[in-house]
Design a protein around this motif. Structure first.
Motif, mmCIF file in Angstrom:
data_model
loop_
_atom_site.group_PDB
_atom_site.id
_atom_site.type_symbol
_atom_site.label_atom_id
_atom_site.label_comp_id
_atom_site.label_asym_id
_atom_site.label_seq_id
_atom_site.Cartn_x
_atom_site.Cartn_y
_atom_site.Cartn_z
ATOM 1 N N VAL A 33 -0.695 2.676 -17.119
ATOM 2 C CA VAL A 33 -0.473 4.107 -16.883
ATOM 3 C C VAL A 33 0.788 4.580 -17.596
ATOM 4 O O VAL A 33 0.814 5.640 -18.233
ATOM 5 N N ILE A 34 1.841 3.779 -17.497
ATOM 6 C CA ILE A 34 3.101 4.133 -18.176
ATOM 7 C C ILE A 34 2.896 4.194 -19.686
ATOM 8 O O ILE A 34 3.364 5.123 -20.366
ATOM 9 N N SER A 35 2.169 3.215 -20.234
ATOM 10 C CA SER A 35 1.893 3.204 -21.665
ATOM 11 C C SER A 35 1.046 4.402 -22.081
ATOM 12 O O SER A 35 1.295 5.027 -23.122
ATOM 13 N N ASN A 36 0.058 4.729 -21.243
ATOM 14 C CA ASN A 36 -0.796 5.882 -21.548
ATOM 15 C C ASN A 36 -0.010 7.187 -21.498
ATOM 16 O O ASN A 36 -0.185 8.068 -22.361
ATOM 17 N N GLN A 80 10.576 -2.388 -6.379
ATOM 18 C CA GLN A 80 10.131 -2.783 -5.039
ATOM 19 C C GLN A 80 8.827 -3.569 -5.120
ATOM 20 O O GLN A 80 8.643 -4.566 -4.409
ATOM 21 N N LEU A 81 7.942 -3.122 -5.994
ATOM 22 C CA LEU A 81 6.677 -3.827 -6.172
ATOM 23 C C LEU A 81 6.917 -5.216 -6.767
ATOM 24 O O LEU A 81 6.283 -6.200 -6.361
ATOM 25 N N LEU A 82 7.842 -5.311 -7.695
ATOM 26 C CA LEU A 82 8.176 -6.611 -8.290
ATOM 27 C C LEU A 82 8.806 -7.539 -7.260
ATOM 28 O O LEU A 82 8.541 -8.750 -7.248
ATOM 29 N N LEU A 129 -1.426 -7.414 -6.138
ATOM 30 C CA LEU A 129 -0.162 -6.904 -6.679
ATOM 31 C C LEU A 129 -0.105 -7.076 -8.200
ATOM 32 O O LEU A 129 0.431 -6.212 -8.903
ATOM 33 N N SER A 130 -0.649 -8.181 -8.695
ATOM 34 C CA SER A 130 -0.678 -8.387 -10.153
ATOM 35 C C SER A 130 -1.523 -7.309 -10.817
ATOM 36 O O SER A 130 -1.143 -6.755 -11.866
ATOM 37 N N ALA A 131 -2.671 -6.991 -10.208
ATOM 38 C CA ALA A 131 -3.527 -5.940 -10.756
ATOM 39 C C ALA A 131 -2.826 -4.583 -10.696
ATOM 40 O O ALA A 131 -2.943 -3.769 -11.620
ATOM 41 N N THR A 132 -2.093 -4.346 -9.608
ATOM 42 C CA THR A 132 -1.359 -3.082 -9.479
ATOM 43 C C THR A 132 -0.271 -2.971 -10.536
ATOM 44 O O THR A 132 -0.080 -1.907 -11.146
ATOM 45 N N MET A 133 0.459 -4.079 -10.768
ATOM 46 C CA MET A 133 1.506 -4.066 -11.789
ATOM 47 C C MET A 133 0.909 -3.841 -13.178
ATOM 48 O O MET A 133 1.455 -3.076 -13.989
ATOM 49 N N TRP A 177 0.827 -1.202 0.000
ATOM 50 C CA TRP A 177 0.000 0.000 0.000
ATOM 51 C C TRP A 177 0.865 1.256 0.000
ATOM 52 O O TRP A 177 0.531 2.249 -0.667
ATOM 53 N N MET A 178 1.962 1.228 0.734
ATOM 54 C CA MET A 178 2.881 2.365 0.735
ATOM 55 C C MET A 178 3.477 2.589 -0.658
ATOM 56 O O MET A 178 3.605 3.731 -1.125
ATOM 57 N N ILE A 179 3.835 1.497 -1.318
ATOM 58 C CA ILE A 179 4.411 1.608 -2.664
ATOM 59 C C ILE A 179 3.368 2.119 -3.652
ATOM 60 O O ILE A 179 3.680 2.935 -4.540
ATOM 61 N N GLN A 180 2.120 1.678 -3.506
ATOM 62 C CA GLN A 180 1.061 2.150 -4.405
ATOM 63 C C GLN A 180 0.832 3.651 -4.249
ATOM 64 O O GLN A 180 0.545 4.349 -5.232
ATOM 65 N N LYS A 181 0.963 4.165 -3.023
ATOM 66 C CA LYS A 181 0.849 5.610 -2.823
ATOM 67 C C LYS A 181 1.991 6.347 -3.526
ATOM 68 O O LYS A 181 1.799 7.432 -4.080
ATOM 69 N N GLN A 182 3.184 5.756 -3.483
ATOM 70 C CA GLN A 182 4.316 6.370 -4.178
ATOM 71 C C GLN A 182 4.112 6.354 -5.691
ATOM 72 O O GLN A 182 4.558 7.267 -6.386
ATOM 73 N N LEU A 183 3.429 5.312 -6.193
ATOM 74 C CA LEU A 183 3.193 5.223 -7.631
ATOM 75 C C LEU A 183 2.299 6.345 -8.135
ATOM 76 O O LEU A 183 2.382 6.736 -9.305
ATOM 77 N N HIS A 184 1.422 6.853 -7.255
ATOM 78 C CA HIS A 184 0.576 7.970 -7.662
ATOM 79 C C HIS A 184 1.393 9.237 -7.888
ATOM 80 O O HIS A 184 0.984 10.122 -8.656
#
Length: 316
Positions: A245-248, A173-175, A235-239, A156-163
């Motif tokens: 998002v990166i592609s967009n 780290q997510l991987l 985590l798979s859904a997050t990846m 969850w902390m990493i997902q916040k950083q991804l935003h």
């Protein structure tokens, strides 16, 4: 390294370290040397192959019986520091039930076993060998659950950083967490098969309390498996979402660059046409001053019209 412990009487139980192997003791071996393995094998009549079984990182969870010695191998969770980040992995733990002693062997010093040494486990006695095995198994399942909750919080902390930032460090780290869950899933499923086999062992059938404790261990292990599967899907859904998002973002950048290229090319087209050194060009008969102003007006007007058109097409 070899550590030997023995519990005192049940009225006032204490775990005392010993210098030699005695009946009813617990022999804890951490990354033992060849000499230490031979010494314990000679004193306890345990096959050397049993004592070396947990020294292979790839050893799978299983139960093996030879004479009066029962070997149980389970995967236990470990936390490690890697590039200032906490990572998770599993290593095999061997538990050997002999006629007089209980032996544990592991490649690394585990906090799980240190809880027994530090007297953090209630009703723990080294001479109650089958109960000790079940208590270890219960701690294994509990530690898996603790590590899984830590992984969930960290994800969850990493997902916040991804935003805020799609940096490679955050994605790695997510991987790493996703890989840890794969290791956990494989180990827990392997442990589940071993636990199911333990129900058939005679040493687990002597006391009703031991049967209930083994059932609790199996339930905890199944809960850990379900949590691992759930966190793996998250985590798979997050990846996948991060990749989209990166592609967009890349598509947006490419679209903006294409739009800027179109707008910049308009002045180049006019300057290329009116800069040709040939006769008969429009406005070539006019004086330089008015002709220049007219050409600049055409460039500016065409550019503005192009920008308005591209903006309506959401190209900006």
């Amino acid at each position: 390294m070899i550590s030997i412990y023995k519990s005192t009487n049940e009225a006032n139980p204490k775990l005392l370290p010993l210098d030699s192997i005695e009946p009813g003791c617990w022999i804890n071996m951490v990354a033992p040397s060849e000499q230490e393995i031979l010494f314990v094998s000679k004193k306890t009549n345990v096959p050397v192959e049993f004592l070396k079984s947990a020294l292979d990182e790839e050893e799978s969870s299983r139960i093996d019986i030879e004479d009066n010695n029962i070997l149980m191998i389970l995967d236990i969770p470990f936390t490690e520091m890697e590039e200032n980040s906490l990572t998770y992995d599993t290593y095999p733990l061997a538990i050997i039930h002999t006629e007089k002693e209980i032996i544990t062997i592991c490649l690394k010093n585990s906090k799980l076993l240190n809880d027994f040494v530090d007297a953090n486990i209630r009703s723990f006695y080294t001479f109650k060998r089958s109960r000790f095995i079940l208590q270890v198994l219960y701690r294994v399942s509990s530690y898996f659950l603790v590590c899984l909750r830590q992984i969930d919080k960290k994800s969850w902390m990493i997902q916040k950083q991804l935003h805020k930032s799609m940096s490679n460090k955050v994605l790695m780290q997510l991987l790493s967490l996703q890989n840890s869950l794969v290791y956990f899933s494989t180990s827990l499923k392997s442990n589940e098969i071993t636990l199911e086999k333990m129900i058939k062992l005679e040493i687990m059938q002597k006391y009703e309390e031991d049967k209930e404790l083994l059932e609790d261990v199996i339930i905890e292990n199944k809960q850990a498996i379900e949590m691992t599967n759930m966190y793996t899907h998250i985590l798979s859904a997050t990846m996948d979402a991060s990749a989209n998002v990166i592609s967009n973002n890349l598509n947006l950048v490419m679209k903006l660059l294409a739009t800027v290229t179109i707008v910049i090319s308009i002045p180049n087209i006019f300057s290329g046409i009116f800069g040709m050194n040939v006769k008969g060009l429009p406005l070539s008969e006019l004086p330089p001053g008015p002709g220049f102003l007219i050409v600049m007006s055409l460039i500016l007007t065409t550019t503005i019209i192009s920008v308005i058109y591209l903006n309506k097409k959401n190209m900006f």
